[in-house]
Scaffold this motif. Structure first.
Motif, PDB file in Angstrom:
ATOM      1  N   GLY A   1     -17.410  11.409 -28.795  1.00 26.14           N
ATOM      2  CA  GLY A   1     -18.249  11.219 -29.966  1.00 26.14           C
ATOM      3  C   GLY A   1     -17.941  12.166 -31.102  1.00 26.14           C
ATOM      4  O   GLY A   1     -18.646  12.189 -32.107  1.00 26.14           O
ATOM      5  N   LYS A   2     -16.899  12.948 -30.967  1.00 30.20           N
ATOM      6  CA  LYS A   2     -16.540  13.901 -32.013  1.00 30.20           C
ATOM      7  C   LYS A   2     -15.093  13.675 -32.421  1.00 30.20           C
ATOM      8  O   LYS A   2     -14.273  13.236 -31.630  1.00 30.20           O
ATOM      9  CB  LYS A   2     -16.717  15.337 -31.534  1.00 30.20           C
ATOM     10  N   LYS A   3     -14.801  13.969 -33.671  1.00 26.76           N
ATOM     11  CA  LYS A   3     -13.444  13.820 -34.182  1.00 26.76           C
ATOM     12  C   LYS A   3     -13.077  15.073 -34.957  1.00 26.76           C
ATOM     13  O   LYS A   3     -13.861  15.574 -35.751  1.00 26.76           O
ATOM     14  CB  LYS A   3     -13.370  12.601 -35.100  1.00 26.76           C
ATOM     15  N   ARG A   4     -11.904  15.584 -34.701  1.00 26.26           N
ATOM     16  CA  ARG A   4     -11.424  16.780 -35.395  1.00 26.26           C
ATOM     17  C   ARG A   4     -10.900  16.359 -36.769  1.00 26.26           C
ATOM     18  O   ARG A   4     -10.108  15.426 -36.893  1.00 26.26           O
ATOM     19  CB  ARG A   4     -10.304  17.426 -34.596  1.00 26.26           C
ATOM     20  N   ILE A   5     -11.402  17.050 -37.810  1.00 30.91           N
ATOM     21  CA  ILE A   5     -10.942  16.800 -39.172  1.00 30.91           C
ATOM     22  C   ILE A   5     -10.654  18.142 -39.849  1.00 30.91           C
ATOM     23  O   ILE A   5     -11.047  19.190 -39.349  1.00 30.91           O
ATOM     24  CB  ILE A   5     -11.974  16.020 -40.011  1.00 30.91           C
ATOM     25  N   THR A   6     -10.000  18.078 -40.978  1.00 25.92           N
ATOM     26  CA  THR A   6      -9.790  19.264 -41.800  1.00 25.92           C
ATOM     27  C   THR A   6     -10.586  19.061 -43.072  1.00 25.92           C
ATOM     28  O   THR A   6     -10.495  18.018 -43.709  1.00 25.92           O
ATOM     29  CB  THR A   6      -8.301  19.437 -42.142  1.00 25.92           C
ATOM     30  N   ILE A   7     -11.390  20.059 -43.425  1.00 27.45           N
ATOM     31  CA  ILE A   7     -12.217  19.967 -44.625  1.00 27.45           C
ATOM     32  C   ILE A   7     -12.184  21.320 -45.324  1.00 27.45           C
ATOM     33  O   ILE A   7     -12.184  22.362 -44.670  1.00 27.45           O
ATOM     34  CB  ILE A   7     -13.662  19.553 -44.265  1.00 27.45           C
ATOM     35  N   MET A   8     -12.125  21.283 -46.629  1.00 26.87           N
ATOM     36  CA  MET A   8     -12.098  22.512 -47.411  1.00 26.87           C
ATOM     37  C   MET A   8     -13.505  22.784 -47.929  1.00 26.87           C
ATOM     38  O   MET A   8     -14.074  21.972 -48.642  1.00 26.87           O
ATOM     39  CB  MET A   8     -11.122  22.374 -48.589  1.00 26.87           C
ATOM     40  N   LEU A   9     -14.070  23.919 -47.528  1.00 27.11           N
ATOM     41  CA  LEU A   9     -15.382  24.341 -47.987  1.00 27.11           C
ATOM     42  C   LEU A   9     -15.252  25.712 -48.626  1.00 27.11           C
ATOM     43  O   LEU A   9     -14.394  26.508 -48.250  1.00 27.11           O
ATOM     44  CB  LEU A   9     -16.370  24.413 -46.815  1.00 27.11           C
TER      45      LEU A   9
ATOM     46  N   TYR B   1     -21.742  27.596 -36.262  1.00 25.90           N
ATOM     47  CA  TYR B   1     -21.840  27.224 -37.671  1.00 25.90           C
ATOM     48  C   TYR B   1     -21.405  25.773 -37.910  1.00 25.90           C
ATOM     49  O   TYR B   1     -21.938  25.103 -38.794  1.00 25.90           O
ATOM     50  CB  TYR B   1     -21.051  28.188 -38.563  1.00 25.90           C
ATOM     51  N   GLN B   2     -20.465  25.285 -37.119  1.00 27.28           N
ATOM     52  CA  GLN B   2     -20.058  23.890 -37.275  1.00 27.28           C
ATOM     53  C   GLN B   2     -21.188  22.959 -36.871  1.00 27.28           C
ATOM     54  O   GLN B   2     -21.384  21.906 -37.484  1.00 27.28           O
ATOM     55  CB  GLN B   2     -18.798  23.613 -36.467  1.00 27.28           C
ATOM     56  N   THR B   3     -21.959  23.359 -35.873  1.00 24.66           N
ATOM     57  CA  THR B   3     -23.116  22.582 -35.461  1.00 24.66           C
ATOM     58  C   THR B   3     -24.147  22.560 -36.587  1.00 24.66           C
ATOM     59  O   THR B   3     -24.755  21.518 -36.867  1.00 24.66           O
ATOM     60  CB  THR B   3     -23.741  23.179 -34.182  1.00 24.66           C
ATOM     61  N   ALA B   4     -24.329  23.686 -37.265  1.00 24.27           N
ATOM     62  CA  ALA B   4     -25.280  23.762 -38.380  1.00 24.27           C
ATOM     63  C   ALA B   4     -24.839  22.881 -39.545  1.00 24.27           C
ATOM     64  O   ALA B   4     -25.653  22.178 -40.155  1.00 24.27           O
ATOM     65  CB  ALA B   4     -25.442  25.209 -38.832  1.00 24.27           C
ATOM     66  N   ILE B   5     -23.553  22.896 -39.850  1.00 24.41           N
ATOM     67  CA  ILE B   5     -23.023  22.043 -40.917  1.00 24.41           C
ATOM     68  C   ILE B   5     -23.196  20.580 -40.535  1.00 24.41           C
ATOM     69  O   ILE B   5     -23.626  19.755 -41.351  1.00 24.41           O
ATOM     70  CB  ILE B   5     -21.543  22.369 -41.206  1.00 24.41           C
ATOM     71  N   ASN B   6     -22.886  20.245 -39.292  1.00 22.36           N
ATOM     72  CA  ASN B   6     -23.028  18.877 -38.811  1.00 22.36           C
ATOM     73  C   ASN B   6     -24.481  18.414 -38.934  1.00 22.36           C
ATOM     74  O   ASN B   6     -24.752  17.291 -39.369  1.00 22.36           O
ATOM     75  CB  ASN B   6     -22.552  18.783 -37.356  1.00 22.36           C
ATOM     76  N   GLN B   7     -25.426  19.277 -38.572  1.00 14.37           N
ATOM     77  CA  GLN B   7     -26.842  18.913 -38.637  1.00 14.37           C
ATOM     78  C   GLN B   7     -27.296  18.731 -40.084  1.00 14.37           C
ATOM     79  O   GLN B   7     -28.045  17.801 -40.392  1.00 14.37           O
ATOM     80  CB  GLN B   7     -27.710  19.962 -37.945  1.00 14.37           C
TER      81      GLN B   7
END
Length: 81
Positions: free
Chosen positions: A20-28, A47-53
């Motif tokens: 259910g997850k996919k690895r991506i590259t994102i610039m923040l 922190y990735q969980t927080a961004i996802n939420q």
């Protein structure tokens, strides 16, 4: 001992897949990432969980997700830190 190992059929990547997850590259921006890291550390999550939420909350909110809405959400998240 090195001769005992055969990695010719090995593949790079995680040993256990995350369904259910996919690895991506994102610039923040650095400040956004740092704010999410601090917020996540306070909650004891990643922190990735927080961004996802935050993205999930914005996506499923009643208001449509526009660039202005996303900016508002990110400002609120950064203000809480």
């Amino acid at each position: 001992m090195r001769k005992d190992y055969d990695f010719s059929g090995a593949k790079r990547g995680p040993v256990v897949k995350s369904p259910g997850k996919k690895r991506i590259t994102i610039m923040l921006d650095d400040d956004v990432i740092e704010a999410f890291r601090k917020k996540a550390e306070a909650k004891g999550t990643g922190y990735q969980t927080a961004i996802n939420q935050a993205l999930r909350d914005a996506l499923f909110a009643e208001a449509p997700l526009t660039a202005d809405t996303l900016r508002t959400i990110l400002r609120q998240e950064l203000h809480e830190v």
